[in-house]
Scaffold this motif. Structure first.
Motif, PDB file in Angstrom:
ATOM      1  N   SER A  89     -13.072   3.413  -5.554  1.00 55.59           N
ATOM      2  CA  SER A  89     -11.367   2.387  -5.851  1.00 55.59           C
ATOM      3  C   SER A  89     -10.873   1.430  -4.565  1.00 55.59           C
ATOM      4  CB  SER A  89     -10.907   2.695  -6.822  1.00 55.59           C
ATOM      5  OG  SER A  89      -9.444   3.815  -6.080  1.00 55.59           O
ATOM      6  N   VAL A  90     -10.847   2.511  -3.769  1.00 55.40           N
ATOM      7  CA  VAL A  90      -9.937   2.484  -1.593  1.00 55.40           C
ATOM      8  C   VAL A  90     -11.299   0.524  -1.343  1.00 55.40           C
ATOM      9  CG1 VAL A  90      -9.371   2.669   0.042  1.00 55.40           C
ATOM     10  CG2 VAL A  90      -8.404   3.758  -1.912  1.00 55.40           C
ATOM     11  N   ARG A  91     -12.491   1.907  -1.326  1.00 50.36           N
ATOM     12  CA  ARG A  91     -13.476   0.558  -0.644  1.00 50.36           C
ATOM     13  C   ARG A  91     -13.101  -0.681  -1.335  1.00 50.36           C
ATOM     14  NH1 ARG A  91     -16.563   1.969   3.983  1.00 50.36           N
ATOM     15  NH2 ARG A  91     -16.435   3.687   4.285  1.00 50.36           N
ATOM     16  N   GLU A  92     -13.641  -0.587  -2.912  1.00 52.48           N
ATOM     17  CA  GLU A  92     -13.274  -2.157  -3.065  1.00 52.48           C
ATOM     18  C   GLU A  92     -11.926  -2.841  -2.628  1.00 52.48           C
ATOM     19  OE1 GLU A  92     -13.285  -3.628  -7.647  1.00 52.48           O
ATOM     20  OE2 GLU A  92     -14.082  -1.770  -7.181  1.00 52.48           O
ATOM     21  N   TRP A  93     -10.838  -2.099  -2.672  1.00 51.46           N
ATOM     22  CA  TRP A  93      -9.775  -2.577  -2.083  1.00 51.46           C
ATOM     23  C   TRP A  93      -9.907  -3.484  -1.019  1.00 51.46           C
ATOM     24  CZ3 TRP A  93      -4.496  -0.423  -1.525  1.00 51.46           C
ATOM     25  CH2 TRP A  93      -3.106  -0.929  -1.629  1.00 51.46           C
ATOM     26  N   LEU A  94     -10.358  -2.412  -0.282  1.00 51.31           N
ATOM     27  CA  LEU A  94      -9.729  -2.328   1.333  1.00 51.31           C
ATOM     28  C   LEU A  94     -11.263  -3.806   2.010  1.00 51.31           C
ATOM     29  CD1 LEU A  94      -8.746   0.618   2.981  1.00 51.31           C
ATOM     30  CD2 LEU A  94      -7.362  -2.591   1.877  1.00 51.31           C
ATOM     31  N   ASP A 145     -15.926  -3.611   5.239  1.00 48.41           N
ATOM     32  CA  ASP A 145     -16.354  -3.813   6.257  1.00 48.41           C
ATOM     33  C   ASP A 145     -15.359  -3.823   6.808  1.00 48.41           C
ATOM     34  OD1 ASP A 145     -15.106  -5.564   4.964  1.00 48.41           O
ATOM     35  OD2 ASP A 145     -15.731  -7.229   5.970  1.00 48.41           O
ATOM     36  N   PHE A 146     -13.471  -3.216   6.597  1.00 47.96           N
ATOM     37  CA  PHE A 146     -12.464  -3.327   6.970  1.00 47.96           C
ATOM     38  C   PHE A 146     -12.553  -1.810   7.922  1.00 47.96           C
ATOM     39  CE2 PHE A 146      -8.525  -0.150   6.984  1.00 47.96           C
ATOM     40  CZ  PHE A 146      -7.579  -0.685   6.940  1.00 47.96           C
ATOM     41  N   ASP A 147     -11.992  -2.099   8.577  1.00 50.98           N
ATOM     42  CA  ASP A 147     -11.314  -0.921  10.435  1.00 50.98           C
ATOM     43  C   ASP A 147     -10.096  -1.344  10.625  1.00 50.98           C
ATOM     44  OD1 ASP A 147     -11.560   0.238  12.876  1.00 50.98           O
ATOM     45  OD2 ASP A 147     -12.668  -1.325  13.883  1.00 50.98           O
ATOM     46  N   CYS A 176       0.937  -1.502   0.455  1.00 57.04           N
ATOM     47  CA  CYS A 176       0.071  -0.005  -0.265  1.00 57.04           C
ATOM     48  C   CYS A 176       0.674   1.489   0.340  1.00 57.04           C
ATOM     49  CB  CYS A 176      -1.097  -0.014   0.838  1.00 57.04           C
ATOM     50  SG  CYS A 176      -0.248  -0.144   2.899  1.00 57.04           S
ATOM     51  N   GLY A 177       2.470   0.693  -0.296  1.00 56.03           N
ATOM     52  CA  GLY A 177       3.200   2.222   0.113  1.00 56.03           C
ATOM     53  C   GLY A 177       3.322   2.715   1.281  1.00 56.03           C
ATOM     54  N   GLY A 178       3.448   2.159   2.127  1.00 55.15           N
ATOM     55  CA  GLY A 178       4.385   1.947   3.398  1.00 55.15           C
ATOM     56  C   GLY A 178       3.642   3.290   4.271  1.00 55.15           C
ATOM     57  N   VAL A 179       4.235   3.481   5.451  1.00 54.17           N
ATOM     58  CA  VAL A 179       3.300   4.372   6.318  1.00 54.17           C
ATOM     59  C   VAL A 179       2.363   5.489   5.485  1.00 54.17           C
ATOM     60  CG1 VAL A 179       3.393   6.192   8.384  1.00 54.17           C
ATOM     61  CG2 VAL A 179       4.672   3.984   7.851  1.00 54.17           C
ATOM     62  N   CYS A 180       3.310   6.605   4.459  1.00 57.41           N
ATOM     63  CA  CYS A 180       2.442   7.570   3.925  1.00 57.41           C
ATOM     64  C   CYS A 180       1.184   6.450   3.521  1.00 57.41           C
ATOM     65  CB  CYS A 180       3.079   8.252   3.229  1.00 57.41           C
ATOM     66  SG  CYS A 180       4.331   9.451   4.077  1.00 57.41           S
ATOM     67  N   GLY A 181       1.630   5.897   2.058  1.00 64.77           N
ATOM     68  CA  GLY A 181       0.558   5.413   1.488  1.00 64.77           C
ATOM     69  C   GLY A 181      -0.672   4.764   1.951  1.00 64.77           C
ATOM     70  N   TYR A 182      -0.378   4.166   3.502  1.00 62.81           N
ATOM     71  CA  TYR A 182      -1.110   3.517   4.808  1.00 62.81           C
ATOM     72  C   TYR A 182      -1.871   4.628   4.669  1.00 62.81           C
ATOM     73  CZ  TYR A 182      -3.660   0.573   8.256  1.00 62.81           C
ATOM     74  OH  TYR A 182      -5.023   0.078   8.676  1.00 62.81           O
ATOM     75  N   ALA A 183      -1.439   6.110   5.435  1.00 65.97           N
ATOM     76  CA  ALA A 183      -2.439   6.752   5.712  1.00 65.97           C
ATOM     77  C   ALA A 183      -3.377   7.621   4.476  1.00 65.97           C
ATOM     78  CB  ALA A 183      -1.440   7.990   6.513  1.00 65.97           C
ATOM     79  N   ASP A 184      -2.897   7.666   3.703  1.00 66.32           N
ATOM     80  CA  ASP A 184      -3.393   7.937   2.513  1.00 66.32           C
ATOM     81  C   ASP A 184      -4.669   6.813   1.851  1.00 66.32           C
ATOM     82  OD1 ASP A 184      -1.357  10.945   2.112  1.00 66.32           O
ATOM     83  OD2 ASP A 184      -0.787   9.108   0.468  1.00 66.32           O
ATOM     84  N   LEU A 185      -4.679   6.546   2.148  1.00 66.52           N
ATOM     85  CA  LEU A 185      -5.439   4.967   2.146  1.00 66.52           C
ATOM     86  C   LEU A 185      -6.876   4.982   2.764  1.00 66.52           C
ATOM     87  CD1 LEU A 185      -5.624   2.921   0.127  1.00 66.52           C
ATOM     88  CD2 LEU A 185      -4.955   1.056   1.934  1.00 66.52           C
ATOM     89  N   ILE A 186      -6.198   4.998   3.977  1.00 69.75           N
ATOM     90  CA  ILE A 186      -7.170   5.448   5.120  1.00 69.75           C
ATOM     91  C   ILE A 186      -8.010   6.456   5.297  1.00 69.75           C
ATOM     92  CG2 ILE A 186      -8.216   5.971   7.621  1.00 69.75           C
ATOM     93  CD1 ILE A 186      -5.243   3.395   8.307  1.00 69.75           C
ATOM     94  N   ALA A 187      -6.869   7.885   4.522  1.00 67.94           N
ATOM     95  CA  ALA A 187      -8.096   8.740   4.415  1.00 67.94           C
ATOM     96  C   ALA A 187      -9.230   8.885   3.788  1.00 67.94           C
ATOM     97  CB  ALA A 187      -7.035  10.528   3.692  1.00 67.94           C
ATOM     98  N   SER A 188      -8.881   8.044   2.348  1.00 72.35           N
ATOM     99  CA  SER A 188      -9.206   8.006   1.212  1.00 72.35           C
ATOM    100  C   SER A 188     -11.009   6.803   1.166  1.00 72.35           C
ATOM    101  CB  SER A 188      -8.641   7.680  -0.327  1.00 72.35           C
ATOM    102  OG  SER A 188      -7.859   8.163  -0.508  1.00 72.35           O
ATOM    103  N   TRP A 189     -10.161   6.276   2.263  1.00 75.92           N
ATOM    104  CA  TRP A 189     -11.107   4.782   2.827  1.00 75.92           C
ATOM    105  C   TRP A 189     -12.635   5.830   3.173  1.00 75.92           C
ATOM    106  CZ3 TRP A 189     -13.112   2.848   7.569  1.00 75.92           C
ATOM    107  CH2 TRP A 189     -13.463   1.846   7.843  1.00 75.92           C
TER     108      TRP A 189
END
Length: 193
Positions: A164-169, A172-174, A141-154
């Motif tokens: 697309s992030v919701r589809e990937w994760l 029910d991702f928490d 997911c791109g390391g610490v920064c990528g994960y933070a961005d992923l959570i923000a988008s989710w």
């Protein structure tokens, strides 16, 4: 290269924390110090929830401990002690902390604190997961920064890549979820007595 020390056997209580990420993602394990660093790698992978899909290494003081494929320093970090023959008790004597790096692209650094040194219990499992907090980030997911961005988008329905992030994760991702019972069960199987 340092020389290993010989001390009486111990059981180590370790707190493994994913570095540079808030809220903290961590796991607490107890392991016998006669485990190899290769066995500890498997415990960390299962306890955290990683897929063991990338290279990894340990850093103990100025010593590098890695898989045989990387023990010759082909990634520019110099030679390493092979993790399959390096035992925790020999190399962690006198240490209070060390580090574990997973995925040399995403650079997931884990700080490992030796919280307690306990007597060995001959009937206890060689590795046990005691506690933890936070979901393991998804692989690649791109390391610490990528994960933070992923959570923000989710979390933000207005984000451009939200769907697309919701589809990937999955819906029910928490990012705060951690199933201690399931992870502890898996850790119980990874290292046999």
């Amino acid at each position: 290269m340092n020389t290993p020390t010989t001390t009486p056997r111990e059981r180590l209580r370790l707190k493994i924390t994913l570095e540079r990420f808030r809220p903290a993602i961590w796991r607490r394990v107890e392991v016998d110090d006669d485990l190899s660093f290769g066995e500890l790698h498997r415990v960390i992978q299962v306890a955290m929830g990683w897929d063991d899909a990338h290279l990894h290494e340990f850093r103990v003081a100025d010593l590098r401990i890695a898989t045989p494929v990387d023990s010759d320093g082909m990634f520019g970090d110099g030679p390493a002690l092979p993790e399959g023959t390096a035992m925790l008790g020999a190399w962690l004597s006198g240490q209070r902390k060390f580090r574990y790096r997973y995925d040399f692209g995403d650079d997931w650094w884990h700080g490992i604190a030796i919280e307690k040194r306990l007597p060995v219990d001959p009937v206890a499992p060689r590795a046990v997961l005691l506690a933890g907090k936070g979901a393991c980030p998804p692989e690649d997911c791109g390391g610490v920064c990528g994960y933070a961005d992923l959570i923000a988008s989710w979390s933000d329905p207005a984000a451009e890549d939200h769907a697309s992030v919701r589809e990937w994760l999955g819906d029910d991702f928490d990012p705060n979820a951690f199933d201690l019972v399931e992870h502890a069960r898996r850790v119980g199987y990874v290292i046999a007595r």
